[in-house]
Write a protein that holds these residues in place. Structure first.
Motif, PDB file in Angstrom:
ATOM      1  N   UNK A  65      -4.534  -0.726   6.262  1.00 11.24           N
ATOM      2  CA  UNK A  65      -4.442  -1.834   5.078  1.00 11.24           C
ATOM      3  C   UNK A  65      -4.328  -1.044   4.188  1.00 11.24           C
ATOM      4  N   UNK A  66      -5.658  -0.748   4.055  1.00 11.63           N
ATOM      5  CA  UNK A  66      -5.531   0.442   2.360  1.00 11.63           C
ATOM      6  C   UNK A  66      -4.019   1.559   2.345  1.00 11.63           C
ATOM      7  N   UNK A  67      -3.538   2.183   3.259  1.00 11.64           N
ATOM      8  CA  UNK A  67      -2.406   2.565   2.943  1.00 11.64           C
ATOM      9  C   UNK A  67      -1.271   1.039   2.229  1.00 11.64           C
ATOM     10  N   UNK A  68      -1.758   0.720   3.144  1.00 12.24           N
ATOM     11  CA  UNK A  68      -0.359  -0.221   2.661  1.00 12.24           C
ATOM     12  C   UNK A  68      -0.306  -0.672   1.513  1.00 12.24           C
ATOM     13  N   UNK A  69      -1.826  -1.435   1.472  1.00 13.63           N
ATOM     14  CA  UNK A  69      -1.710  -1.651  -0.228  1.00 13.63           C
ATOM     15  C   UNK A  69      -1.287  -0.150  -1.398  1.00 13.63           C
ATOM     16  N   UNK A  70      -1.868   0.905  -1.034  1.00 14.81           N
ATOM     17  CA  UNK A  70      -1.441   1.600  -1.820  1.00 14.81           C
ATOM     18  C   UNK A  70       0.497   1.491  -2.409  1.00 14.81           C
ATOM     19  N   UNK A  71       0.596   1.058  -1.344  1.00 16.70           N
ATOM     20  CA  UNK A  71       2.018   1.424  -1.578  1.00 16.70           C
ATOM     21  C   UNK A  71       2.985   0.319  -2.120  1.00 16.70           C
ATOM     22  N   UNK A  72       2.656  -0.608  -1.518  1.00 18.63           N
ATOM     23  CA  UNK A  72       3.039  -1.808  -2.648  1.00 18.63           C
ATOM     24  C   UNK A  72       3.062  -1.626  -4.113  1.00 18.63           C
ATOM     25  N   UNK A  96       2.825   2.881   6.323  1.00 19.85           N
ATOM     26  CA  UNK A  96       4.858   3.836   5.893  1.00 19.85           C
ATOM     27  C   UNK A  96       5.894   2.940   6.656  1.00 19.85           C
ATOM     28  N   UNK A  97       5.990   2.644   7.689  1.00 19.63           N
ATOM     29  CA  UNK A  97       7.133   2.145   8.203  1.00 19.63           C
ATOM     30  C   UNK A  97       7.616   0.847   7.881  1.00 19.63           C
ATOM     31  N   UNK A  98       6.429   0.002   8.360  1.00 19.38           N
ATOM     32  CA  UNK A  98       6.715  -1.019   7.918  1.00 19.38           C
ATOM     33  C   UNK A  98       7.114  -1.368   6.003  1.00 19.38           C
ATOM     34  N   UNK A  99       6.733  -0.588   5.118  1.00 18.43           N
ATOM     35  CA  UNK A  99       7.245  -0.832   3.942  1.00 18.43           C
ATOM     36  C   UNK A  99       8.788  -0.297   3.793  1.00 18.43           C
ATOM     37  N   UNK A 100       8.952   0.443   4.991  1.00 18.28           N
ATOM     38  CA  UNK A 100      10.576   1.660   4.844  1.00 18.28           C
ATOM     39  C   UNK A 100      10.073   2.865   3.966  1.00 18.28           C
ATOM     40  N   UNK A 101       9.165   3.441   3.926  1.00 18.88           N
ATOM     41  CA  UNK A 101       9.129   4.572   2.707  1.00 18.88           C
ATOM     42  C   UNK A 101       8.619   5.457   4.009  1.00 18.88           C
ATOM     43  N   UNK A 102      10.097   6.501   4.134  1.00 16.77           N
ATOM     44  CA  UNK A 102       9.888   8.043   4.651  1.00 16.77           C
ATOM     45  C   UNK A 102       8.507   9.021   4.243  1.00 16.77           C
TER      46      UNK A 102
END
Length: 396
Positions: A65-72, A96-102
Motif C-alpha cells: 500500500x505504501x509503495x502504491x501510494x508513492x507511485x500514485x 509496481x505491476x498494478x501501476x504498470x511501472x517497470x
C-alpha cells in the motif's frame, strides 16, 4: 526521468547502504528527480519485532500500500529496488505491476537463493540451497543462527519462486559481476533479464603520491569470519611476519584477534585502528603497498576494492568469486588460495620484495578504475539500463 528507489536499511550500515546513497547522489547530479523510500531495521526490536519482521518478509500488505501510494503521487518512470528484506517484502512488486511501472532490482547479495544471503555456512562456501527447496538452511539455522527465523526467510524465498515473483514480476536485474550472474542463472533466474553493472566510487580528493618509505599492508573491512581476517592474523603469527599491517574496521572477532596477537612477535607489526571514516581510509590506501582482501565468501562487488583501485592501490585477494574476476592476477594485484596461510605468506613476502612492481600494479589499478568504476562511466551504464527496461516494458 523520475526514479523511485526502494531500500530496506540494515541495523549495521554496510556497503549496500553506501551504494544506494551514491547512486541517488549520482542520479540527482545528472538532473533526474529521485525519491528514496526506505525502511529501517532499527524498528526490529525484541521477540515481537522479530515476529513482525518474519511475517512481513513473506508478504507485507502495508508495504504494498505504501509503495502504491508513492507511485500514485510521484509517478516514476521506473522503480529501482535495492533491498526489500525484510520489511518491504516482495509485495512491493505487486504494487509496481498494478501501476504498470517497470521494476529493476540490484542483486547486492544472494538473498533470492540463500536465506543467509551469502552462500556461506560454518566457515565455508555453501551452495546446498542453490536451485532447490531451501530445507538445508532451516536444518542448520543459517539466518541469525535461528531455525525459526530461517524458516520464515526460507518460506519467503520458496513461496516467491513458486509464485513466479522473481522470474515474472521483476522486469530486470542488475548483477554486479559475471560470476554473480552465473550463480543466479544457475538457481533459475532468466539470464536475459540480468544486466551487468558494477559498483562505483567517487574519486579521492587528493593526489596519489606513493612513498616507498610507507611499507605497510592494509586490511579494510568488518572483523568477522567471512572476511577471512582470521586467516590473515594466523598467517602473521605462524610465520613471524615482520611487515607492518594496519587493520581498519570493527566487528565480532576484534577482541579475540587482538588477544591472539598479544605476546607474539606479530604484536609489534599488526596495528588495529578500529573504525575510520572514509577520508581516513582513502589516505591509508594511498600510502600502503597493497590492500589485503582475504575474504572466504562470494563477495558481490566490494566497494573496498573499487576504493583501492581509485587510490592506485593493488589488491592481494582470495582467488574466488568476484574477487578473482575484478582483480587481474599479476596486473592489478595478486591472487592467493582462499583460506590458505601457506599461499598467503608466499604472496605477502613477494609483495614486500617487489615494491617497484607493486607501484606499477597500482598504476594499472588506477587505470582500470578510470575505465570501469568512475561515476561518469557508471551513470552511462545505469541510464542505459533504465532506458532499456522502460522500452521493454512499453512493448509488452
Amino acid at each position: 526521468m523520475k526514479l523511485l528507489l526502494l531500500h530496506n536499511r540494515y541495523q549495521l550500515a554496510g556497503g549496500e547502504d553506501r551504494v544506494v546513497q551514491a547512486e541517488k547522489r549520482l542520479l540527482e547530479a545528472n538532473g533526474h528527480e529521485v525519491l528514496l523510500l526506505e525502511e529501517n531495521n532499527q524498528s526490529i526490536i525484541g521477540s515481537w519485532g522479530n515476529f513482525v519482521a518474519a511475517r512481513s518478509a513473506i508478504y507485507s500488505f502495508a508495504s504494498r500500500q505504501k509503495v502504491g501510494a508513492a507511485i500514485e503521487t510521484f509517478s516514476p518512470d521506473i522503480v529501482h529496488v535495492h533491498n526489500f528484506f525484510p520489511l518491504l517484502s516482495p509485495a512491493i512488486y505487486d504494487a509496481c505491476n498494478n501501476a504498470g511501472v517497470p521494476i529493476l532490482q540490484t542483486l547486492h547479495n544472494y538473498r533470492l537463493i540463500c536465506p543467509k544471503a551469502m552462500l556461506f555456512r560454518d566457515g565455508k562456501i555453501c551452495e546446498n540451497c542453490v536451485g532447490k527447496v531451501p530445507l538445508p538452511s532451516i536444518i542448520h539455522g543459517c539466518y541469525r543462527n535461528s531455525h525459526l527465523q530461517t524458516s520464515a526467510v526460507a518460506a519467503m524465498i520458496f513461496f516467491h519462486w513458486l509464485r513466479g515473483t522473481w522470474q515474472e514480476r521483476v522486469n530486470a536485474y542488475i548483477s554486479l559481476t559475471n560470476f554473480q550472474k552465473d550463480k543466479m542463472v544457475q538457481a533459475g533466474l532468466p539470464a536475459e533479464k540480468i544486466f551487468i553493472k558494477p559498483n562505483f566510487v567517487f574519486s579521492p580528493r587528493y593526489t596519489n603520491e606513493k612513498n616507498k618509505s610507507n611499507s605497510y599492508l592494509l586490511f579494510v573491512g568488518r572483523l568477522s569470519e567471512e572476511k577471512g581476517i582470521k586467516t590473515l592474523i594466523d598467517t602473521y603469527i605462524k610465520y613471524d611476519l615482520s611487515i607492518p599491517l594496519k587493520i581498519v574496521g570493527d566487528g565480532p572477532l576484534r577482541y579475540n584477534l587482538q588477544q591472539k596477537v598479544r605476546n607474539t612477535k606479530a604484536d609489534n607489526f599488526v596495528k588495529f585502528l578500529g573504525f575510520q571514516d572514509n577520508e581516513a581510509v582513502l589516505k591509508l590506501m594511498q600510502n600502503a603497498i597493497c590492500l589485503v582482501f582475504p575474504s572466504i565468501w562470494y563477495e558481490a562487488f566490494p566497494l573496498t576494492i573499487a576504493e583501492a583501485f581509485a587510490s592506485g592501490l593493488p589488491v592481494l585477494a582470495s582467488n574466488i568469486g568476484s574477487m578473482a574476476e575484478i582483480i587481474e592476477d599479476g596486473v592489478t594485484g595478486l591472487h592467493f588460495k582462499m583460506g590458505d596461510s601457506t599461499s598467503l605468506v608466499e604472496k605477502i613476502k613477494w609483495v614486500s620484495n617487489h615494491p617497484e612492481i607493486m607501484i606499477s600494479m597500482g598504476k594499472n589499478a588506477s587505470n582500470v578504475y578510470n575505465l570501469k568504476y568512475t561515476p561518469k562511466i557508471n551513470y552511462q551504464q545505469l541510464i542505459k539500463i533504465y532506458q532499456q527496461v522502460i522500452k521493454n516494458n512499453r512493448s509488452r
